[in-house]
Design an enzyme around this catalytic site. Sequence first.
Site, PDB file in Angstrom:
ATOM      1  N   HIS A 185      14.755  75.291   4.344  1.00  0.00           N
ATOM      2  CA  HIS A 185      15.249  75.767   5.509  1.00  0.00           C
ATOM      3  C   HIS A 185      16.043  74.638   6.369  1.00  0.00           C
ATOM      4  O   HIS A 185      15.361  73.529   6.375  1.00  0.00           O
ATOM      5  CB  HIS A 185      14.430  76.489   6.423  1.00  0.00           C
ATOM      6  CG  HIS A 185      13.038  75.940   6.692  1.00  0.00           C
ATOM      7  ND1 HIS A 185      11.974  76.022   6.019  1.00  0.00           N
ATOM      8  CD2 HIS A 185      12.805  75.306   7.899  1.00  0.00           C
ATOM      9  CE1 HIS A 185      11.173  75.056   6.650  1.00  0.00           C
ATOM     10  NE2 HIS A 185      11.454  74.900   7.822  1.00  0.00           N
ATOM     11  N   ASP A 198      14.915  81.645  14.916  1.00  0.00           N
ATOM     12  CA  ASP A 198      13.562  80.919  14.793  1.00  0.00           C
ATOM     13  C   ASP A 198      12.424  82.027  15.862  1.00  0.00           C
ATOM     14  O   ASP A 198      12.924  81.907  16.892  1.00  0.00           O
ATOM     15  CB  ASP A 198      13.515  79.565  15.224  1.00  0.00           C
ATOM     16  CG  ASP A 198      12.026  79.001  14.831  1.00  0.00           C
ATOM     17  OD1 ASP A 198      12.258  78.192  13.814  1.00  0.00           O
ATOM     18  OD2 ASP A 198      11.074  79.018  15.172  1.00  0.00           O
ATOM     19  N   ASN A 215      13.138  69.562   7.777  1.00  0.00           N
ATOM     20  CA  ASN A 215      11.852  68.910   7.593  1.00  0.00           C
ATOM     21  C   ASN A 215      11.552  69.169   6.313  1.00  0.00           C
ATOM     22  O   ASN A 215      11.733  70.121   5.786  1.00  0.00           O
ATOM     23  CB  ASN A 215      10.863  69.686   8.584  1.00  0.00           C
ATOM     24  CG  ASN A 215      11.102  69.381   9.956  1.00  0.00           C
ATOM     25  OD1 ASN A 215      11.756  68.356  10.335  1.00  0.00           O
ATOM     26  ND2 ASN A 215      10.903  70.460  10.799  1.00  0.00           N
ATOM     27  N   HIS A 227      17.035  74.008  10.247  1.00  0.00           N
ATOM     28  CA  HIS A 227      17.183  74.312  11.546  1.00  0.00           C
ATOM     29  C   HIS A 227      18.446  73.919  12.117  1.00  0.00           C
ATOM     30  O   HIS A 227      19.123  72.872  12.044  1.00  0.00           O
ATOM     31  CB  HIS A 227      16.301  73.507  12.346  1.00  0.00           C
ATOM     32  CG  HIS A 227      14.717  73.671  12.098  1.00  0.00           C
ATOM     33  ND1 HIS A 227      13.875  74.381  12.802  1.00  0.00           N
ATOM     34  CD2 HIS A 227      13.898  73.069  10.881  1.00  0.00           C
ATOM     35  CE1 HIS A 227      12.441  74.624  12.233  1.00  0.00           C
ATOM     36  NE2 HIS A 227      12.667  73.750  11.138  1.00  0.00           N
TER      37      HIS A 227
HETATM   38  P1  AMP Z   1       9.272  73.670   9.632  1.00  0.00           P
HETATM   39  O1  AMP Z   1       7.988  72.974  10.319  1.00  0.00           O
HETATM   40  O2  AMP Z   1      10.563  73.029   9.625  1.00  0.00           O
HETATM   41  O3  AMP Z   1       8.713  74.279   8.359  1.00  0.00           O
HETATM   42  O4  AMP Z   1       9.646  74.976  10.379  1.00  0.00           O
HETATM   43  C1  AMP Z   1       9.410  76.324  10.187  1.00  0.00           C
HETATM   44  C2  AMP Z   1       9.811  77.203  11.203  1.00  0.00           C
HETATM   45  O5  AMP Z   1       9.733  78.582  11.075  1.00  0.00           O
HETATM   46  C3  AMP Z   1       9.377  77.098  12.772  1.00  0.00           C
HETATM   47  O6  AMP Z   1      10.072  76.548  13.545  1.00  0.00           O
HETATM   48  C4  AMP Z   1       8.650  78.223  12.883  1.00  0.00           C
HETATM   49  O7  AMP Z   1       8.744  78.644  14.343  1.00  0.00           O
HETATM   50  C5  AMP Z   1       9.494  79.276  12.312  1.00  0.00           C
HETATM   51  N1  AMP Z   1       9.033  80.469  11.825  1.00  0.00           N
HETATM   52  C6  AMP Z   1       7.608  80.828  11.281  1.00  0.00           C
HETATM   53  N2  AMP Z   1       7.538  81.881  11.050  1.00  0.00           N
HETATM   54  C7  AMP Z   1       8.477  82.714  11.477  1.00  0.00           C
HETATM   55  C8  AMP Z   1       9.100  83.873  11.465  1.00  0.00           C
HETATM   56  N3  AMP Z   1       8.358  85.113  11.068  1.00  0.00           N
HETATM   57  N4  AMP Z   1      10.358  84.446  11.954  1.00  0.00           N
HETATM   58  C9  AMP Z   1      11.140  83.357  12.290  1.00  0.00           C
HETATM   59  N5  AMP Z   1      10.519  82.169  12.206  1.00  0.00           N
HETATM   60  C10 AMP Z   1       9.545  81.497  11.708  1.00  0.00           C
END
Ligand code: AMP
Length: 118
Positions: A105, A32, A92, A107
Amino acid sequence: MHDDHCIFCKIITGKIPSKKVYEDEEIFAFHDIAPWAPVHFLLVPKTHIPSMAHVGPEHVGLLGRMMTLAPKLALENGCRPYPQGGFRIVANTGAEGGQEVQHLHVHVMGGPRPWLRG
Ligand code: AMP
Ligand code: ZN
């Protein structure tokens, strides 16, 4: 299979760089970009599924493989073993579920506390 406007599809296809943790024919994992915990990576299906609200019987195998992969990758990436260590798995889903990226996704977070969040 991929959505041209989806940031995670762009990561999977290499159009956007990421720190890769794992890859096979159907699953991709990467760190992340804004970690909440000392270990924080995301497991995603390579095929564009918008969220956990979109899964059906055809995804049972894929989701099972993602979930069984998570503990293995957690240990390989710095989480300490159960029960002293362990990890948190979060998916989420939707606006009220706090989902920001509309590509399913999971986490995986772990490592010594305190964490920044979560
Ligand atoms: P969510 O709120 O569950 O949709 O989480 C999306 C996650 O994607 C967040 O924790 C972000 O920090 C992560 N994220 C967004 N863009 C990128 C990226 N380019 N590379 C890695 N992680 C990302
Ligand atoms: Zn996507």
